[in-house]
Design a protein around this motif. Structure first.
Motif, PDB file in Angstrom:
ATOM      1  N   GLU A 200       0.826  -1.205   0.000  1.00 28.93           N
ATOM      2  CA  GLU A 200       0.000   0.000   0.000  1.00 28.93           C
ATOM      3  C   GLU A 200       0.865   1.263   0.000  1.00 28.93           C
ATOM      4  O   GLU A 200       0.611   2.198  -0.770  1.00 28.93           O
ATOM      5  N   LYS A 201       1.903   1.262   0.828  1.00 23.81           N
ATOM      6  CA  LYS A 201       2.773   2.447   0.849  1.00 23.81           C
ATOM      7  C   LYS A 201       3.623   2.551  -0.418  1.00 23.81           C
ATOM      8  O   LYS A 201       3.953   3.663  -0.847  1.00 23.81           O
ATOM      9  N   LEU A 202       3.957   1.424  -1.017  1.00 20.21           N
ATOM     10  CA  LEU A 202       4.663   1.478  -2.296  1.00 20.21           C
ATOM     11  C   LEU A 202       3.792   2.156  -3.348  1.00 20.21           C
ATOM     12  O   LEU A 202       4.273   2.967  -4.146  1.00 20.21           O
ATOM     13  N   LYS A 203       2.511   1.861  -3.327  1.00 19.34           N
ATOM     14  CA  LYS A 203       1.571   2.494  -4.254  1.00 19.34           C
ATOM     15  C   LYS A 203       1.491   4.000  -4.003  1.00 19.34           C
ATOM     16  O   LYS A 203       1.486   4.801  -4.946  1.00 19.34           O
ATOM     17  N   VAL A 204       1.435   4.404  -2.723  1.00 16.94           N
ATOM     18  CA  VAL A 204       1.393   5.825  -2.371  1.00 16.94           C
ATOM     19  C   VAL A 204       2.675   6.521  -2.830  1.00 16.94           C
ATOM     20  O   VAL A 204       2.648   7.626  -3.393  1.00 16.94           O
ATOM     21  N   TYR A 205       3.806   5.875  -2.593  1.00 15.71           N
ATOM     22  CA  TYR A 205       5.105   6.430  -3.015  1.00 15.71           C
ATOM     23  C   TYR A 205       5.138   6.655  -4.521  1.00 15.71           C
ATOM     24  O   TYR A 205       5.556   7.722  -4.999  1.00 15.71           O
ATOM     25  N   ARG A 206       4.677   5.679  -5.276  1.00 12.04           N
ATOM     26  CA  ARG A 206       4.701   5.813  -6.738  1.00 12.04           C
ATOM     27  C   ARG A 206       3.737   6.909  -7.207  1.00 12.04           C
ATOM     28  O   ARG A 206       4.029   7.621  -8.165  1.00 12.04           O
ATOM     29  N   GLU A 207       2.617   7.045  -6.503  1.00 13.87           N
ATOM     30  CA  GLU A 207       1.698   8.138  -6.809  1.00 13.87           C
ATOM     31  C   GLU A 207       2.352   9.491  -6.531  1.00 13.87           C
ATOM     32  O   GLU A 207       2.177  10.447  -7.300  1.00 13.87           O
ATOM     33  N   ALA A 208       3.115   9.556  -5.466  1.00 14.86           N
ATOM     34  CA  ALA A 208       3.793  10.816  -5.113  1.00 14.86           C
ATOM     35  C   ALA A 208       4.775  11.241  -6.189  1.00 14.86           C
ATOM     36  O   ALA A 208       4.977  12.446  -6.420  1.00 14.86           O
TER      37      ALA A 208
END
Length: 236
Positions: A200-208
């Motif tokens: 989930e945080k990897l997805k947020v990081y990539r969105e950032a």
């Protein structure tokens, strides 16, 4: 200037990040006789700190200081001060001098000047700054659309510390009043390490990485600043 270090499991991440932090701190001591280590709270870095605490570094010359703090006393739940004492300032690292952010003042805004003075006395440049990231895209206590966020994200600011009032959410919990390093303060670190785990945080990081709106996802201010190297550590 973002380097990614991705690992197949958390144990390898823990060992690698502890090793990298130790090397950077030793480098600072070799160059200046002392080092500064800026640390974030949270369950994700806890095993890294516990591992580091066992490393036979010259801890008496490593100044440990908080990246951010909830405006609560050390005896209260949620105190990063108490957390760091419990998981890092143990074993060999018990000898390290430690600077917290909470002052006796009733509010973070009232305590800001004292916090600023104390942080101004830390040896600079800071050697290592360990940051985390929330599912909402915050880092340190730089929360989306928080009161005081825009000023805290000014890279040209002379301030190291800033009082922040976050918008209450599932991520902030009830403690919305915070003290945090500013972006300018974080950028005084020679090495910024962003630690994230899980898909989930990897997805947020990539969105950032895909946009530049820092007020919506303040972690972008770290990832896109282009002035200091950032290493992202991730494991499932």
């Amino acid at each position: 200037m973002v380097e990614e270090k991705f690992f197949p499991d958390r144990e390898r991440l823990i060992q690698a990040l502890a090793h990298d932090c130790a090397c950077d701190l030793q480098k600072g001591i070799k160059e200046r006789g002392q080092a500064s280590f800026l640390v974030s709270g949270g369950s994700t870095p806890e095993p890294v700190y516990r591992e580091l605490s066992k490393r036979p570094l010259p801890w008496a010359r490593i100044n440990v200081a908080l990246v951010d703090e909830r405006w609560v006393d050390k005896s209260e739940s949620g105190s990063n001060h108490a957390f760091i004492e419990d998981c890092l300032l143990q074993n060999c690292a018990a000898a390290a001098p430690f600077l917290g952010m909470k002052t006796p003042h009733a509010t973070a805004a009232e305590g800001e000047a004292d916090c600023e003075r104390a942080y101004g006395e830390l040896p600079r440049p800071f050697d290592v700054c360990v940051l985390g990231m929330g599912n909402d895209g915050h880092t340190a206590s730089l929360f989306p659309h928080a009161e005081g966020l825009q000023a805290a994200l000014d890279p040209a600011s002379a301030k190291l510390c800033s009082a922040i009032t976050a918008k209450q959410s599932a991520v902030t919990g009830k403690h919305t009043e915070r003290m945090t390093l500013t972006l300018a303060g974080i950028l005084q670190a020679r090495d910024i390490k962003l630690l994230i785990t899980g898909d989930e945080k990897l997805k947020v990081y990539r969105e950032a990485l895909l946009d530049s709106d820092e007020l919506t996802m303040p972690v972008r201010s770290i990832l896109k600043q282009g002035l200091k190297p950032v290493t992202v550590y991730w494991a499932p």
